[in-house]
Design a protein around this motif. Structure first.
Motif, mmCIF file in Angstrom:
data_model
loop_
_atom_site.group_PDB
_atom_site.id
_atom_site.type_symbol
_atom_site.label_atom_id
_atom_site.label_comp_id
_atom_site.label_asym_id
_atom_site.label_seq_id
_atom_site.Cartn_x
_atom_site.Cartn_y
_atom_site.Cartn_z
ATOM 1 N N VAL A 46 0.864 -1.191 -0.003
ATOM 2 C CA VAL A 46 -0.075 -0.223 -0.058
ATOM 3 C C VAL A 46 0.979 1.259 -0.022
ATOM 4 C CG1 VAL A 46 -1.764 1.184 1.273
ATOM 5 C CG2 VAL A 46 -1.843 -1.159 1.165
ATOM 6 N N ILE A 47 1.792 1.350 0.948
ATOM 7 C CA ILE A 47 2.665 2.403 1.065
ATOM 8 C C ILE A 47 3.931 2.725 -0.096
ATOM 9 C CG2 ILE A 47 2.466 2.665 3.270
ATOM 10 C CD1 ILE A 47 4.848 1.457 4.163
ATOM 11 N N GLY A 48 3.886 1.510 -1.011
ATOM 12 C CA GLY A 48 4.653 1.375 -1.977
ATOM 13 C C GLY A 48 6.291 1.147 -1.564
ATOM 14 N N CYS A 49 6.351 0.351 -0.273
ATOM 15 C CA CYS A 49 7.786 0.175 0.077
ATOM 16 C C CYS A 49 8.055 -1.302 -0.296
ATOM 17 C CB CYS A 49 7.748 0.044 1.578
ATOM 18 S SG CYS A 49 9.331 -0.261 2.394
ATOM 19 N N GLU A 50 8.931 -1.652 -1.359
ATOM 20 C CA GLU A 50 9.223 -2.972 -1.668
ATOM 21 C C GLU A 50 10.033 -3.650 -0.666
ATOM 22 O OE1 GLU A 50 10.453 -3.063 -5.719
ATOM 23 O OE2 GLU A 50 8.748 -2.083 -6.697
ATOM 24 N N LYS A 51 9.972 -4.744 -0.552
ATOM 25 C CA LYS A 51 10.722 -5.634 0.319
ATOM 26 C C LYS A 51 12.180 -5.894 -0.375
ATOM 27 C CE LYS A 51 11.372 -10.119 3.097
ATOM 28 N NZ LYS A 51 10.818 -11.302 3.374
ATOM 29 N N LYS A 52 13.208 -5.441 0.175
ATOM 30 C CA LYS A 52 14.711 -5.686 -0.374
ATOM 31 C C LYS A 52 15.520 -6.812 0.384
ATOM 32 C CE LYS A 52 14.846 -0.546 -1.796
ATOM 33 N NZ LYS A 52 15.927 0.459 -1.640
ATOM 34 N N ASP A 53 15.835 -7.871 -0.491
ATOM 35 C CA ASP A 53 16.589 -8.605 0.269
ATOM 36 C C ASP A 53 18.113 -8.312 0.010
ATOM 37 O OD1 ASP A 53 14.497 -10.472 0.423
ATOM 38 O OD2 ASP A 53 14.590 -11.293 -1.584
ATOM 39 N N MET A 54 18.711 -8.033 1.210
ATOM 40 C CA MET A 54 19.978 -7.809 1.449
ATOM 41 C C MET A 54 21.017 -8.926 1.444
ATOM 42 S SD MET A 54 19.919 -4.482 1.207
ATOM 43 C CE MET A 54 21.653 -3.889 1.983
ATOM 44 N N CYS A 55 21.938 -8.972 1.081
ATOM 45 C CA CYS A 55 23.004 -9.978 0.912
ATOM 46 C C CYS A 55 24.247 -9.212 1.344
ATOM 47 C CB CYS A 55 23.307 -10.459 -0.176
ATOM 48 S SG CYS A 55 24.327 -11.768 -0.383
ATOM 49 N N ILE A 56 25.261 -9.932 2.115
ATOM 50 C CA ILE A 56 26.269 -9.446 2.532
ATOM 51 C C ILE A 56 27.449 -9.744 1.771
ATOM 52 C CG2 ILE A 56 28.102 -9.504 4.556
ATOM 53 C CD1 ILE A 56 25.756 -10.346 6.588
ATOM 54 N N ILE A 65 38.924 -6.630 5.591
ATOM 55 C CA ILE A 65 37.668 -6.687 4.846
ATOM 56 C C ILE A 65 37.402 -8.044 4.205
ATOM 57 C CG2 ILE A 65 36.010 -5.738 3.297
ATOM 58 C CD1 ILE A 65 37.187 -3.300 3.496
ATOM 59 N N ILE A 66 36.286 -8.880 4.541
ATOM 60 C CA ILE A 66 36.070 -10.209 4.216
ATOM 61 C C ILE A 66 35.062 -10.267 3.020
ATOM 62 C CG2 ILE A 66 35.322 -12.572 4.773
ATOM 63 C CD1 ILE A 66 35.671 -11.913 7.765
ATOM 64 N N HIS A 67 35.373 -11.085 2.163
ATOM 65 C CA HIS A 67 34.935 -11.261 0.894
ATOM 66 C C HIS A 67 34.256 -12.584 0.561
ATOM 67 C CE1 HIS A 67 35.787 -7.214 -0.699
ATOM 68 N NE2 HIS A 67 36.962 -7.522 -0.173
ATOM 69 N N ASP A 68 34.986 -13.565 1.236
ATOM 70 C CA ASP A 68 34.622 -15.139 1.124
ATOM 71 C C ASP A 68 33.091 -15.345 1.937
ATOM 72 O OD1 ASP A 68 35.414 -17.856 0.213
ATOM 73 O OD2 ASP A 68 34.991 -18.058 2.249
ATOM 74 N N LYS A 69 32.280 -15.932 1.232
ATOM 75 C CA LYS A 69 31.023 -16.285 1.849
ATOM 76 C C LYS A 69 30.932 -17.073 3.056
ATOM 77 C CE LYS A 69 28.162 -15.442 -2.498
ATOM 78 N NZ LYS A 69 27.168 -16.358 -3.613
ATOM 79 N N LEU A 70 31.636 -18.002 2.825
ATOM 80 C CA LEU A 70 31.905 -19.015 4.188
ATOM 81 C C LEU A 70 32.395 -18.413 5.116
ATOM 82 C CD1 LEU A 70 31.638 -21.750 5.339
ATOM 83 C CD2 LEU A 70 33.605 -22.672 4.224
ATOM 84 N N GLU A 71 33.447 -17.547 4.870
ATOM 85 C CA GLU A 71 34.144 -16.718 6.063
ATOM 86 C C GLU A 71 33.114 -15.716 6.538
ATOM 87 O OE1 GLU A 71 38.411 -15.010 6.741
ATOM 88 O OE2 GLU A 71 37.859 -15.195 4.722
ATOM 89 N N ILE A 72 32.373 -14.860 5.847
ATOM 90 C CA ILE A 72 31.410 -14.184 6.311
ATOM 91 C C ILE A 72 30.482 -14.541 7.026
ATOM 92 C CG2 ILE A 72 29.546 -12.679 5.645
ATOM 93 C CD1 ILE A 72 31.175 -11.650 2.943
#
Length: 222
Positions: A46-56, A65-72
């Protein structure tokens, strides 16, 4: 004259559309009453707020800074596991620690275990509103289809667990899903954990809560 007729017709059409839209969403909300997840989905629509799937995709630590998915995943698991004790230590250092004095003798013979029955567990299962699947893939809808067969087994397991004071480690498994709170997504503190547990865990927790709430009434706790 033609302009006035056009404006009247336009206003009538706009009001009709607005009323129809309001009635449409009111009916949808009534249908989804009690279902928090779907209700919020309608509100966002109704308010026009779409659900955003955030991914690290990358994560800042104290030294890199870590980039590897398993390490994260491993780092976030450790972070969520230890954040409680970290906050407790910070509060204690700030002089805000709260000491609760409990007289151990007041608890002697104060707890009386009352076995649960099928009707009590069935009532607990019906009170659970979420239809999301647990880590085992079982949701309430699937459970209800075969509840007549599973409820006696569930009651036996709950009573056995409380009598023995033991909960099988296999049933303690959960899936931790990080939800973004806002801010820089690469900062661990900007995420909060959601634990997806087994359906059996939800039932047992509610049963234990009901049992423990009856303890003060049967003891001399001050």
């Amino acid at each position: 004259m033609i302009l006035n007729e056009f404006e009247e017709l336009r206003n009538y059409v706009n009001n009709s559309k607005r009323n129809a839209k309001n009635e449409y969403y009111i009916n949808r909300l009534k249908i989804k009453e009690g279902n928090i997840k779907d209700t919020w989905g309608i509100v966002r629509e109704v308010i026009g707020c779409e659900k955003k799937d955030m991914c690290i995709t990358n994560l800042k630590t104290s030294n890199r800074i870590i980039h590897d998915k398993l390490e994260i995943a491993n780092y976030m698991g450790d972070y969520f596991s230890n954040i409680g004790s970290v906050i407790q230590n910070e509060v204690s250092r700030g002089g805000c620690a709260v000491n609760i004095n409990v007289n151990p003798t007041s608890m002697q013979n104060g707890f009386e275990f009352v076995p649960c029955n099928v009707e009590e567990v069935e009532k607990i299962v019906c009170s659970l509103k979420s239809n999301s699947s647990g880590v085992d893939g079982l949701n309430l809808k699937a459970f209800n289809y075969v509840s007549v067969y599973l409820l006696p087994v569930l009651v036996h397991l709950i009573n056995l667990s409380m009598v023995k004071g033991h909960f099988p480690s296999e049933l303690k498994r959960s899936k931790i899903i990080p939800l973004h709170k806002g801010g820089d997504p690469s900062e661990p503190c900007n995420w909060r954990p959601i634990s997806v547990v087994l359906q059996f865990m939800k039932d047992l927790k509610k049963m234990l809560l009901q049992t423990s709430l009856s303890v003060p009434q049967k003891s001399d706790m001050q």
